[in-house]
Design a protein around this motif. Sequence first.
Motif, PDB file in Angstrom:
ATOM      1  N   LYS A  64      36.746  30.645  50.742  1.00  0.00           N
ATOM      2  CA  LYS A  64      36.713  29.186  50.559  1.00  0.00           C
ATOM      3  C   LYS A  64      37.859  28.764  49.655  1.00  0.00           C
ATOM      4  O   LYS A  64      38.217  29.479  48.713  1.00  0.00           O
ATOM      5  N   ILE A  65      38.393  27.568  49.935  1.00  0.00           N
ATOM      6  CA  ILE A  65      39.476  26.996  49.126  1.00  0.00           C
ATOM      7  C   ILE A  65      39.200  25.510  48.934  1.00  0.00           C
ATOM      8  O   ILE A  65      38.829  24.808  49.874  1.00  0.00           O
ATOM      9  N   CYS A  66      39.401  25.036  47.718  1.00  0.00           N
ATOM     10  CA  CYS A  66      39.386  23.603  47.420  1.00  0.00           C
ATOM     11  C   CYS A  66      40.691  23.321  46.686  1.00  0.00           C
ATOM     12  O   CYS A  66      40.950  23.907  45.631  1.00  0.00           O
TER      13      CYS A  66
ATOM     14  N   CYS B  33      44.484  25.300  43.358  1.00  0.00           N
ATOM     15  CA  CYS B  33      43.349  25.561  44.248  1.00  0.00           C
ATOM     16  C   CYS B  33      42.271  26.329  43.504  1.00  0.00           C
ATOM     17  O   CYS B  33      42.571  27.212  42.697  1.00  0.00           O
ATOM     18  N   PHE B  34      41.023  26.002  43.805  1.00  0.00           N
ATOM     19  CA  PHE B  34      39.900  26.850  43.433  1.00  0.00           C
ATOM     20  C   PHE B  34      39.680  27.800  44.603  1.00  0.00           C
ATOM     21  O   PHE B  34      39.734  27.374  45.759  1.00  0.00           O
ATOM     22  N   LEU B  35      39.443  29.071  44.305  1.00  0.00           N
ATOM     23  CA  LEU B  35      39.241  30.079  45.334  1.00  0.00           C
ATOM     24  C   LEU B  35      37.855  30.694  45.196  1.00  0.00           C
ATOM     25  O   LEU B  35      37.363  30.865  44.082  1.00  0.00           O
TER      26      LEU B  35
ATOM     27  N   ASN C 188      33.261  38.599  47.784  1.00  0.00           N
ATOM     28  CA  ASN C 188      32.244  39.258  46.964  1.00  0.00           C
ATOM     29  C   ASN C 188      31.568  38.298  45.991  1.00  0.00           C
ATOM     30  O   ASN C 188      30.776  38.707  45.153  1.00  0.00           O
ATOM     31  N   GLY C 189      31.915  36.992  46.057  1.00  0.00           N
ATOM     32  CA  GLY C 189      31.345  35.990  45.159  1.00  0.00           C
ATOM     33  C   GLY C 189      32.218  35.654  43.973  1.00  0.00           C
ATOM     34  O   GLY C 189      31.935  34.698  43.244  1.00  0.00           O
ATOM     35  N   ALA C 190      33.281  36.434  43.731  1.00  0.00           N
ATOM     36  CA  ALA C 190      34.195  36.134  42.627  1.00  0.00           C
ATOM     37  C   ALA C 190      34.840  34.775  42.841  1.00  0.00           C
ATOM     38  O   ALA C 190      35.014  34.321  43.979  1.00  0.00           O
ATOM     39  N   SER C 191      35.212  34.130  41.739  1.00  0.00           N
ATOM     40  CA  SER C 191      35.917  32.859  41.828  1.00  0.00           C
ATOM     41  C   SER C 191      37.329  33.037  41.295  1.00  0.00           C
ATOM     42  O   SER C 191      37.624  33.999  40.580  1.00  0.00           O
TER      43      SER C 191
END
Length: 195
Positions: A140-142, A160-162, A166-169
């Motif tokens: 996912k990317i915002c 960008c937020f990534l 594996n759930g890492a941000s």
Amino acid sequence: DFVSIVTPNFVHFDPAMMALDKGFNVALEKPMTFTLDEAKKLKAKVEQTGLTLLLTHTYTGYPMVKQAKQMVKSGIFGKIRKVYVEYPQGWLSTFLEGSNNKQAAWRTDPKRSGIAGAMGDIGTHAFNMAEYVTGLKVTKICSDLNIMVEGRLLDDDGACFLKFENGASGVLMASQIAAGEENCIKIRVYGEKGG
């Protein structure tokens, strides 16, 4: 043995297709092509000829980047939780494309660079570095893209937020208006045990 193509973005497809037609393997600097349709045609040509097309991202070949990848892969940091990757440059802090600067002219022109500016030019290197070093895919990317220099046609700054598989941000920053910076790409990776 192979043809290396390091031309501006809009001049990737034709030379790559010609090299494959003549029986050469191809090493192609990112981006693969200017359009998705061109990329699909190259893929079909590679399948037809059985030749190799290698897409390169410069920084994955650096020894310290390879070491960072190996450190993550070895498990010494534990499960990866957080990734910060940044690529600040300052060379486009002014309207260089208006002053006969050939590099600025094609890189800021959507007809020759594509639909992305800083994110397409250097943000892709940061993105590639995040996936390469961690071994994780982004799911996912915002993002927030900006044009900071008046008159410019493409983004020259963004973040960008990534979210990784594996759930890492993570956070990715790419900017070509960071005055005083050259090619200052950096990555930080943190896991349960260290970083």
